[in-house]
Write a protein that holds these residues in place. Structure first.
Motif, PDB file in Angstrom:
ATOM      1  N   VAL A  52     -26.530  60.127  78.748  1.00  7.76           N
ATOM      2  CA  VAL A  52     -27.489  59.199  79.362  1.00  7.76           C
ATOM      3  C   VAL A  52     -27.009  58.797  80.756  1.00  7.76           C
ATOM      4  CG1 VAL A  52     -28.498  56.875  79.191  1.00  7.76           C
ATOM      5  CG2 VAL A  52     -28.439  58.365  77.179  1.00  7.76           C
ATOM      6  N   ARG A  53     -25.718  58.529  80.910  1.00  5.76           N
ATOM      7  CA  ARG A  53     -25.172  58.165  82.224  1.00  5.76           C
ATOM      8  C   ARG A  53     -25.377  59.303  83.229  1.00  5.76           C
ATOM      9  NH1 ARG A  53     -21.106  55.840  79.096  1.00  5.76           N
ATOM     10  NH2 ARG A  53     -19.662  57.549  79.493  1.00  5.76           N
ATOM     11  N   ALA A  54     -25.231  60.546  82.762  1.00  8.49           N
ATOM     12  CA  ALA A  54     -25.440  61.698  83.647  1.00  8.49           C
ATOM     13  C   ALA A  54     -26.900  61.743  84.131  1.00  8.49           C
ATOM     14  CB  ALA A  54     -25.075  62.994  82.936  1.00  8.49           C
TER      15      ALA A  54
ATOM     16  N   GLN B 121     -30.847  58.631  90.219  1.00  7.76           N
ATOM     17  CA  GLN B 121     -30.587  57.427  91.001  1.00  7.76           C
ATOM     18  C   GLN B 121     -31.342  57.491  92.330  1.00  7.76           C
ATOM     19  OE1 GLN B 121     -26.428  56.850  91.864  1.00  7.76           O
ATOM     20  NE2 GLN B 121     -26.633  54.663  91.573  1.00  7.76           N
ATOM     21  N   GLY B 122     -32.069  56.422  92.647  1.00  8.01           N
ATOM     22  CA  GLY B 122     -32.800  56.335  93.908  1.00  8.01           C
ATOM     23  C   GLY B 122     -34.199  56.929  93.860  1.00  8.01           C
TER      24      GLY B 122
ATOM     25  N   ALA C 169     -29.966  67.258  83.492  1.00  7.25           N
ATOM     26  CA  ALA C 169     -30.193  66.080  84.344  1.00  7.25           C
ATOM     27  C   ALA C 169     -30.715  66.487  85.710  1.00  7.25           C
ATOM     28  CB  ALA C 169     -28.904  65.277  84.476  1.00  7.25           C
ATOM     29  N   GLU C 170     -30.141  67.550  86.273  1.00  8.01           N
ATOM     30  CA  GLU C 170     -30.586  67.976  87.603  1.00  8.01           C
ATOM     31  C   GLU C 170     -32.001  68.561  87.581  1.00  8.01           C
ATOM     32  OE1 GLU C 170     -27.938  71.366  86.094  1.00  8.01           O
ATOM     33  OE2 GLU C 170     -27.820  69.198  86.124  1.00  8.01           O
TER      34      GLU C 170
ATOM     35  N   ALA D 289     -34.192  65.474  87.731  1.00  6.18           N
ATOM     36  CA  ALA D 289     -34.131  64.909  89.082  1.00  6.18           C
ATOM     37  C   ALA D 289     -34.925  65.763  90.067  1.00  6.18           C
ATOM     38  CB  ALA D 289     -32.677  64.783  89.538  1.00  6.18           C
ATOM     39  N   PHE D 290     -34.802  67.084  89.967  1.00  9.80           N
ATOM     40  CA  PHE D 290     -35.533  67.980  90.862  1.00  9.80           C
ATOM     41  C   PHE D 290     -37.037  67.812  90.682  1.00  9.80           C
ATOM     42  CE2 PHE D 290     -37.615  72.041  91.754  1.00  9.80           C
ATOM     43  CZ  PHE D 290     -37.199  72.271  93.050  1.00  9.80           C
ATOM     44  N   ALA D 291     -37.488  67.796  89.430  1.00 13.69           N
ATOM     45  CA  ALA D 291     -38.915  67.642  89.144  1.00 13.69           C
ATOM     46  C   ALA D 291     -39.427  66.282  89.624  1.00 13.69           C
ATOM     47  CB  ALA D 291     -39.175  67.816  87.648  1.00 13.69           C
TER      48      ALA D 291
END
Length: 137
Positions: free
Chosen positions: A26-28, A34-35, A64-65, A68-70
């Motif tokens: 979850v932290r990952a 973030q942001g 995770a990435e 974030a990318f999506a």
């Protein structure tokens, strides 16, 4: 919601450290997004869960990435949409301003303004024609 929608091959739920693994995972994800605005993250998660994201391992939890990318893609799309909308609104505002100006020009005040401008232009042209032109040698 994302974790509930996919199997968790990365943790053995019977292991004593299972909660630590889940917390680390979850932290990952939190670090990866973030942001990024919450609405974009939510849309990205929805896209994965609803199968709208092309990927080989559809049955596996997205990295995770990937989330974030999506999510960043959604931000870019929204920014582009807003820029186009702003440009359209600017054109509409400009057209409305032109219309108001044309209406003003048809008023007595606007016609007086046009006559004064025409008088000044004629005066400038008259002065310019009285000045001697340089002679070519």
């Amino acid at each position: 919601m994302l974790f509930a929608a996919y199997p968790e091959p990365w943790s053995d739920k019977s292991a004593s450290h299972a909660q630590e693994l889940i917390d680390a995972k979850v932290r990952a994800y939190v670090l990866a997004v973030q942001g990024i605005p919450a609405w974009a993250i939510e849309q990205a998660v929805t896209d994965f869960i609803q199968g709208r994201v092309e990927r080989r391992a559809r049955g596996k939890l997205p990295a995770a990435e990937e989330i974030a990318f999506a999510a960043r893609k959604h931000v870019e799309i929204e920014a582009s949409r807003q820029m186009k909308q702003k440009a359209i609104q600017s054109q509409l505002d400009e057209a409305e301003e032109w219309k108001r100006h044309q209406q003003w020009l048809s008023t007595p005040e606007g016609q007086a303004h046009q006559k004064e401008r025409a008088r000044k232009a004629a005066e400038i042209l008259a002065r310019a024609s009285l000045q001697s032109m340089p002679k070519e040698e």
